[in-house]
Design a protein around this motif. Structure first.
Motif, PDB file in Angstrom:
ATOM      1  N   ALA A  38     -61.866  -9.626  38.356  1.00 28.17           N
ATOM      2  CA  ALA A  38     -61.407 -10.934  38.308  1.00 28.17           C
ATOM      3  C   ALA A  38     -62.308 -11.910  37.641  1.00 28.17           C
ATOM      4  N   ALA A  39     -63.431 -11.976  37.917  1.00 29.59           N
ATOM      5  CA  ALA A  39     -64.479 -12.560  37.360  1.00 29.59           C
ATOM      6  C   ALA A  39     -64.888 -12.348  35.879  1.00 29.59           C
ATOM      7  N   ALA A  40     -64.707 -11.109  35.506  1.00 29.75           N
ATOM      8  CA  ALA A  40     -64.971 -10.580  34.071  1.00 29.75           C
ATOM      9  C   ALA A  40     -63.583 -10.841  33.024  1.00 29.75           C
ATOM     10  N   ALA A  41     -62.653 -11.020  33.722  1.00 32.27           N
ATOM     11  CA  ALA A  41     -61.342 -11.261  33.041  1.00 32.27           C
ATOM     12  C   ALA A  41     -61.153 -12.565  32.172  1.00 32.27           C
ATOM     13  N   THR A  42     -60.597 -12.415  31.048  1.00 30.08           N
ATOM     14  CA  THR A  42     -60.465 -13.503  30.086  1.00 30.08           C
ATOM     15  C   THR A  42     -59.260 -14.326  30.699  1.00 30.08           C
ATOM     16  N   PRO A  43     -59.180 -15.679  30.305  1.00 26.82           N
ATOM     17  CA  PRO A  43     -58.008 -16.280  30.657  1.00 26.82           C
ATOM     18  C   PRO A  43     -56.631 -15.540  30.342  1.00 26.82           C
ATOM     19  N   ALA A  44     -56.672 -14.942  29.152  1.00 28.21           N
ATOM     20  CA  ALA A  44     -55.290 -14.290  28.704  1.00 28.21           C
ATOM     21  C   ALA A  44     -54.816 -13.122  29.762  1.00 28.21           C
ATOM     22  N   VAL A  45     -56.022 -12.544  30.090  1.00 25.85           N
ATOM     23  CA  VAL A  45     -55.895 -11.345  31.187  1.00 25.85           C
ATOM     24  C   VAL A  45     -55.538 -11.931  32.327  1.00 25.85           C
ATOM     25  N   LYS A  46     -56.096 -12.866  32.855  1.00 26.09           N
ATOM     26  CA  LYS A  46     -55.727 -13.492  34.295  1.00 26.09           C
ATOM     27  C   LYS A  46     -54.468 -13.893  34.121  1.00 26.09           C
ATOM     28  N   ALA A  47     -53.884 -14.815  32.980  1.00 23.12           N
ATOM     29  CA  ALA A  47     -52.497 -15.275  32.914  1.00 23.12           C
ATOM     30  C   ALA A  47     -51.669 -13.922  33.021  1.00 23.12           C
ATOM     31  N   LEU A  48     -51.852 -12.836  32.287  1.00 24.70           N
ATOM     32  CA  LEU A  48     -51.136 -11.589  32.380  1.00 24.70           C
ATOM     33  C   LEU A  48     -50.890 -10.983  33.738  1.00 24.70           C
ATOM     34  N   GLN A  49     -52.228 -11.103  34.551  1.00 21.65           N
ATOM     35  CA  GLN A  49     -52.279 -10.592  36.053  1.00 21.65           C
ATOM     36  C   GLN A  49     -51.376 -11.710  36.983  1.00 21.65           C
ATOM     37  N   ILE A  50     -51.337 -12.842  36.710  1.00 19.09           N
ATOM     38  CA  ILE A  50     -50.631 -13.705  37.398  1.00 19.09           C
ATOM     39  C   ILE A  50     -49.173 -13.558  37.185  1.00 19.09           C
ATOM     40  N   ALA A  51     -48.820 -13.441  35.815  1.00 20.69           N
ATOM     41  CA  ALA A  51     -47.533 -13.331  35.525  1.00 20.69           C
ATOM     42  C   ALA A  51     -46.719 -11.925  36.161  1.00 20.69           C
ATOM     43  N   ALA A  52     -47.598 -11.000  36.137  1.00 18.04           N
ATOM     44  CA  ALA A  52     -47.396  -9.934  36.742  1.00 18.04           C
ATOM     45  C   ALA A  52     -47.187 -10.052  38.589  1.00 18.04           C
ATOM     46  N   SER A  53     -47.974 -10.703  38.994  1.00 19.26           N
ATOM     47  CA  SER A  53     -47.967 -11.017  40.528  1.00 19.26           C
ATOM     48  C   SER A  53     -46.609 -11.627  40.738  1.00 19.26           C
ATOM     49  N   LYS A  54     -46.006 -12.230  39.944  1.00 18.95           N
ATOM     50  CA  LYS A  54     -44.791 -12.981  40.108  1.00 18.95           C
ATOM     51  C   LYS A  54     -43.174 -12.221  39.786  1.00 18.95           C
ATOM     52  N   ARG A  55     -43.591 -10.792  39.806  1.00 12.59           N
ATOM     53  CA  ARG A  55     -42.576  -9.827  39.736  1.00 12.59           C
ATOM     54  C   ARG A  55     -41.537  -9.929  40.766  1.00 12.59           C
ATOM     55  N   GLY A  56     -40.118 -10.232  40.216  1.00  6.44           N
ATOM     56  CA  GLY A  56     -39.279 -10.483  41.271  1.00  6.44           C
ATOM     57  C   GLY A  56     -38.856 -11.717  41.706  1.00  6.44           C
ATOM     58  N   ALA A  57     -39.659 -12.779  41.138  1.00  5.79           N
ATOM     59  CA  ALA A  57     -39.411 -14.245  41.488  1.00  5.79           C
ATOM     60  C   ALA A  57     -38.020 -14.585  40.708  1.00  5.79           C
ATOM     61  N   PRO A  58     -37.238 -15.380  41.294  1.00  7.91           N
ATOM     62  CA  PRO A  58     -35.923 -15.593  40.561  1.00  7.91           C
ATOM     63  C   PRO A  58     -35.945 -16.421  39.424  1.00  7.91           C
ATOM     64  N   TYR A  59     -35.059 -16.326  38.375  1.00  9.49           N
ATOM     65  CA  TYR A  59     -35.052 -17.467  37.115  1.00  9.49           C
ATOM     66  C   TYR A  59     -34.486 -18.564  37.780  1.00  9.49           C
ATOM     67  N   VAL A 151     -39.679 -11.850  16.529  1.00  8.64           N
ATOM     68  CA  VAL A 151     -40.573 -12.298  17.513  1.00  8.64           C
ATOM     69  C   VAL A 151     -41.916 -12.693  16.808  1.00  8.64           C
ATOM     70  N   TRP A 152     -42.534 -13.859  17.368  1.00 13.28           N
ATOM     71  CA  TRP A 152     -43.768 -14.112  16.672  1.00 13.28           C
ATOM     72  C   TRP A 152     -44.781 -14.237  17.936  1.00 13.28           C
ATOM     73  N   TYR A 153     -46.213 -14.112  17.446  1.00 15.78           N
ATOM     74  CA  TYR A 153     -47.304 -13.929  18.493  1.00 15.78           C
ATOM     75  C   TYR A 153     -48.215 -15.166  18.342  1.00 15.78           C
ATOM     76  N   GLY A 154     -48.625 -15.612  19.771  1.00 15.05           N
ATOM     77  CA  GLY A 154     -49.384 -16.805  19.537  1.00 15.05           C
ATOM     78  C   GLY A 154     -50.381 -16.601  20.863  1.00 15.05           C
ATOM     79  N   ARG A 155     -51.978 -16.917  20.147  1.00 20.83           N
ATOM     80  CA  ARG A 155     -53.026 -16.764  21.354  1.00 20.83           C
ATOM     81  C   ARG A 155     -53.477 -18.056  21.762  1.00 20.83           C
ATOM     82  N   VAL A 156     -53.469 -18.249  23.164  1.00 15.45           N
ATOM     83  CA  VAL A 156     -53.968 -19.496  23.827  1.00 15.45           C
ATOM     84  C   VAL A 156     -55.475 -19.279  23.652  1.00 15.45           C
ATOM     85  N   SER A 157     -55.915 -20.676  23.093  1.00 16.75           N
ATOM     86  CA  SER A 157     -57.623 -20.718  23.025  1.00 16.75           C
ATOM     87  C   SER A 157     -58.066 -21.749  23.817  1.00 16.75           C
TER      88      SER A 157
END
Length: 157
Positions: A38-59, A151-157
């Motif tokens: 977790a400490a070594a992860a970039t903000p992008a990887v952390k954000a990805l992990q956080i999004a994945a942790s919300k699996r099943g959360a309702p829209y 689709v277009w891709y964007g990188r958060v900086s």
């Protein structure tokens, strides 16, 4: 007894994975030579992990967490938890990112779905042509294959 001296007894009682999990989430245990993922992860990887942790959360339209999300609410929440600020809407998020080509996309990049110049959906790129997203009313946060080339891709900086 120092935290370092407690590691052997904790490893014996809790198991190696549990002790390392404690270390990664700030349990005060130091394991020499073991860097916290977790400490070594970039903000992008952390954000990805956080999004994945919300699996099943309702829209829910207009929701930005922590229990319900619309598409841009999920990306906003995940990046906020990872220490980055994004605008609330998918188009605002697109305008705030550094645009990258599909051949240079990376895990954690935002994926913007568009029709012409109109952006109508956003998710977080998970790799291998898949995204974490909160698709629509009646569904939940999930991992899904990208279903269009518009689709277009964007990188958060």
């Amino acid at each position: 007894m120092t935290a370092l001296n407690r590691v052997p007894s904790l490893l014996t009682r809790a198991g190696t994975a549990s002790a390392l999990t404690l270390a990664a989430v700030g349990g005060g245990i130091a394991v020499p030579g073991a860097a916290s993922e977790a400490a070594a992860a970039t903000p992008a990887v952390k954000a990805l992990q956080i999004a994945a942790s919300k699996r099943g959360a309702p829209y829910k339209w207009g929701a930005a967490g922590p229990r319900r999300f619309d598409c841009s609410g999920l990306t906003l929440y995940a990046y906020k938890q990872a220490g980055k600020t994004l605008p609330r809407t998918a188009s605002g998020q697109y305008n705030r990112t550094r645009h990258v080509s599909a051949s240079h996309r990376e895990a954690g990049d935002l994926v913007f779905f568009h029709s012409g110049r109109n952006i109508y959906h956003v998710g977080i790129y998970a790799g291998k042509g898949k995204i974490w997203h909160s698709p629509k009313s009646g569904s939940v946060v999930r991992l899904e294959r990208i279903w269009t080339k518009s689709v277009w891709y964007g990188r958060v900086s």
